[in-house]
Write a protein that holds these residues in place. Structure first.
Motif, PDB file in Angstrom:
ATOM      1  N   PHE A  21      26.187 -23.017 -48.356  1.00 57.51           N
ATOM      2  CA  PHE A  21      26.355 -22.613 -49.745  1.00 57.51           C
ATOM      3  C   PHE A  21      27.746 -21.990 -49.910  1.00 57.51           C
ATOM      4  O   PHE A  21      28.148 -21.151 -49.106  1.00 57.51           O
ATOM      5  N   VAL A  22      28.453 -22.395 -50.954  1.00 58.28           N
ATOM      6  CA  VAL A  22      29.807 -21.919 -51.196  1.00 58.28           C
ATOM      7  C   VAL A  22      29.830 -21.096 -52.479  1.00 58.28           C
ATOM      8  O   VAL A  22      29.347 -21.544 -53.527  1.00 58.28           O
ATOM      9  N   ALA A  23      30.392 -19.897 -52.393  1.00 57.76           N
ATOM     10  CA  ALA A  23      30.631 -19.059 -53.568  1.00 57.76           C
ATOM     11  C   ALA A  23      32.131 -18.859 -53.677  1.00 57.76           C
ATOM     12  O   ALA A  23      32.718 -18.111 -52.896  1.00 57.76           O
ATOM     13  N   ALA A  24      32.762 -19.563 -54.601  1.00 53.93           N
ATOM     14  CA  ALA A  24      34.218 -19.509 -54.734  1.00 53.93           C
ATOM     15  C   ALA A  24      34.613 -19.852 -56.162  1.00 53.93           C
ATOM     16  O   ALA A  24      33.831 -20.462 -56.910  1.00 53.93           O
ATOM     17  N   GLY A  25      35.818 -19.483 -56.515  1.00 57.81           N
ATOM     18  CA  GLY A  25      36.318 -19.765 -57.850  1.00 57.81           C
ATOM     19  C   GLY A  25      36.823 -21.181 -58.001  1.00 57.81           C
ATOM     20  O   GLY A  25      36.733 -22.002 -57.078  1.00 57.81           O
ATOM     21  N   VAL A  26      37.370 -21.473 -59.179  1.00 58.38           N
ATOM     22  CA  VAL A  26      37.986 -22.761 -59.471  1.00 58.38           C
ATOM     23  C   VAL A  26      39.356 -22.498 -60.090  1.00 58.38           C
ATOM     24  O   VAL A  26      39.627 -21.427 -60.630  1.00 58.38           O
ATOM     25  N   ALA A  27      40.219 -23.499 -60.020  1.00 59.03           N
ATOM     26  CA  ALA A  27      41.615 -23.298 -60.411  1.00 59.03           C
ATOM     27  C   ALA A  27      41.789 -22.995 -61.891  1.00 59.03           C
ATOM     28  O   ALA A  27      42.676 -22.238 -62.274  1.00 59.03           O
ATOM     29  N   TYR A  39      44.851 -21.826 -54.148  1.00 54.36           N
ATOM     30  CA  TYR A  39      43.749 -21.733 -53.195  1.00 54.36           C
ATOM     31  C   TYR A  39      42.485 -22.432 -53.703  1.00 54.36           C
ATOM     32  O   TYR A  39      41.500 -22.527 -52.964  1.00 54.36           O
ATOM     33  N   TYR A  40      42.500 -22.919 -54.934  1.00 48.90           N
ATOM     34  CA  TYR A  40      41.288 -23.449 -55.554  1.00 48.90           C
ATOM     35  C   TYR A  40      41.515 -24.857 -56.084  1.00 48.90           C
ATOM     36  O   TYR A  40      42.644 -25.322 -56.231  1.00 48.90           O
ATOM     37  N   GLY A  41      40.411 -25.533 -56.408  1.00 45.79           N
ATOM     38  CA  GLY A  41      40.455 -26.855 -57.012  1.00 45.79           C
ATOM     39  C   GLY A  41      39.562 -26.904 -58.238  1.00 45.79           C
ATOM     40  O   GLY A  41      39.233 -25.885 -58.832  1.00 45.79           O
ATOM     41  N   ALA A  75      39.709 -21.452 -63.915  1.00 48.43           N
ATOM     42  CA  ALA A  75      38.996 -20.253 -64.387  1.00 48.43           C
ATOM     43  C   ALA A  75      38.994 -19.232 -63.266  1.00 48.43           C
ATOM     44  O   ALA A  75      37.952 -18.910 -62.700  1.00 48.43           O
ATOM     45  N   LEU A  76      40.170 -18.710 -62.952  1.00 49.84           N
ATOM     46  CA  LEU A  76      40.304 -17.787 -61.833  1.00 49.84           C
ATOM     47  C   LEU A  76      39.543 -16.492 -62.105  1.00 49.84           C
ATOM     48  O   LEU A  76      39.453 -16.044 -63.251  1.00 49.84           O
ATOM     49  N   PRO A  77      39.005 -15.869 -61.049  1.00 49.36           N
ATOM     50  CA  PRO A  77      38.365 -14.557 -61.233  1.00 49.36           C
ATOM     51  C   PRO A  77      39.379 -13.531 -61.744  1.00 49.36           C
ATOM     52  O   PRO A  77      40.587 -13.675 -61.534  1.00 49.36           O
TER      53      PRO A  77
END
Length: 470
Positions: free
Chosen positions: A212-218, A230-232, A220-222
């Motif tokens: 399971f991955v909990a990460a942002g997206v490019a 670092y995101y896609g 809509a950055l946190p």
């Protein structure tokens, strides 16, 4: 005039961001024109472009699959568990088989492309259609085309694959005419997919690992994050280690899991995390959470991770990657936020005797830490399976208890309620779900980075309770 799409692009929408699929589709059409093909006369088919508003999509797809000259399939784990991708693939394969029965010629018109790394061996029926040939490069065979396209869309590795695919499509489309399947209804096709060993969830006891991955997206950055590289488009594309041309952390994890002899699949953490973890336990599977520390500044992730923190998950590991050159993640604030959400588990962070909760894992540590985590989680799962509750022998009921001779504890004085959890980055406060107060700035049970083993949250060493021996 019957429309014969020059090629049909078949892909799983679940894990294929539209912008990458469209980019590959456009580049493939452009390369076909460059090598002298004429796809404009019979335009290729991609469902987003081929389906108009109000179209009968099953009929339109069936007509395209039943008349196209070539079939380009973007292989990925999601592709092999997609029912309709399986129907498209199977219907086109039947056209190839019909042509062979009529002419004894095998037409290379089914052109697979490795879009994302596959899990395990492909079944023979699918593997006979090769997705790799000389000159396509090792990067393509290990990472898949989507990763190359995302990191270096103008580089030689990507161009090589596009050129090879275009050449194969042109041979099939210009030299052969497959028999049509008029009136094809994909709803009535019995597709080869989902492939049994790629279905989700896996059968119990098969050595399957749920990731399971909990990460942002490019896009809509946190809050507080300013480094989109670092995101896609999807959390699955999160690359915490720099430079971002390296595989995503999800791909790296799947490679480690495969090397350890397990199968795996990737999911994004959502509100159903607890129920999904319950399913993994019911299916005798271990699970791994790959957590971006910035994810706790997104409410959905924060709530799901807080729920996880309040539960006992002995066969689940948590790994939090971080790169030294990521100056935004080098301060204390983001780690304090993470410790407030995962405050129960935070007490065992990087504990050498309990390797299932690892934070600030560097790039050169990732594979080893994850491999150890998998082994420990699997051993704990086996211990849980082999442990049966002890039952007392049957017999007469015990006599009634007399008066207790040991007085009970005195009533505790009134104490103020635990303060609410504060999340300044969200402008909100949350009332704790547990009776215990949230951890202080220094993680409970640790002083100066060392585990004390005798100190409660924010208090002095505690005395042994008389009830402990019970």
């Amino acid at each position: 005039m019957v429309q014969e799409p020059y090629f049909f692009l078949s892909y799983a929408r679940k894990d294929s961001p539209d912008e990458f699929v469209k980019r590959f589709y456009d580049d493939l059409v452009q390369e076909l024109r460059r090598i002298g093909a004429d796809p404009a006369a019979q335009p290729p088919f991609r469902d987003v472009e081929g389906l108009g508003l109000g179209s009968d999509w099953a009929r339109v797809l069936g007509a395209a699959v039943g008349h196209c000259r070539a079939f380009v399939a973007l292989y990925s784990p999601a592709y092999l568990i997609s029912e309709y991708c399986g129907k498209e693939w199977t219907a086109f394969r039947e056209r190839l088989q019909e042509y062979r029965r009529e002419t004894e010629i095998d037409v290379p018109a089914l052109v697979p492309v490795l879009w994302a790394p596959m899990e395990g061996e492909l079944p023979e029926e699918i593997a006979r259609f090769q997705y790799h040939e000389g000159g396509m490069g090792e990067e393509y065979s290990t990472q898949g085309l989507m990763q190359i396209l995302r990191t270096d869309p103008t580089g030689p590795a990507y161009r090589k694959v596009v050129e090879k695919v275009a050449a194969r499509v042109r041979v099939a489309a210009d030299r052969f005419r497959l028999p049509f399947t008029p009136g094809l209804d994909l709803g009535e096709v019995r597709g080869l997919f989902p492939v049994a060993e790629h279905q989700r969830p896996a059968e119990p006891g098969t050595g399957h690992v749920q990731v399971f991955v909990a990460a942002g997206v490019a896009d809509a950055l946190p809050q507080g994050r300013h480094r989109p590289e670092y995101y896609g488009r999807s959390p699955r594309e999160w690359t915490p280690y720099h430079p971002p041309k390296h595989p995503s952390v999800a791909v790296r994890a799947q490679k480690v899991i495969g090397d350890e002899g397990y199968t795996s699949n990737i999911e994004v953490v959502d509100a159903e995390l607890s129920s999904r973890l319950d399913e993994t336990m019911q299916n005798n599977q271990t699970s791994i959470l790959l957590v971006d520390p910035w994810a706790v500044r997104t409410r959905t992730y924060r709530d799901a991770l807080a729920d996880y923190d309040g539960q006992n998950r002995p066969a689940t590991g948590v790994l939090v990657p971080c790169h030294d050159s990521d100056e935004e993640s080098g301060g204390d604030a983001i780690w304090q936020d993470l410790s407030r959400v995962l405050w129960r588990n935070w007490r065992r962070q990087n504990d050498p005797h309990d390797p299932l909760f690892r934070v600030r894992v560097a790039a050169d540590e990732f594979e080893d830490r994850l491999a150890v985590m998998l082994t420990v989680a699997q051993n704990r799962l086996m211990e849980m399976e082999s442990t049966t509750p002890y039952r007392l022998p049957t017999g007469p009921p015990p006599p009634p208890l007399g008066e207790l001779t040991i007085p009970g504890p005195a009533e505790p004085p009134d104490t103020p309620a635990a303060p609410p959890l504060s999340f300044p980055f969200l402008g909100t406060t949350l009332t704790p779900r547990w009776d215990a107060p949230p951890p202080p700035h220094e993680p409970p049970g640790h002083v100066g980075g060392e585990r004390t083993g005798s100190q409660g949250p924010g208090g002095p060493p505690f005395a042994k309770d008389a009830d402990d021996d019970k």
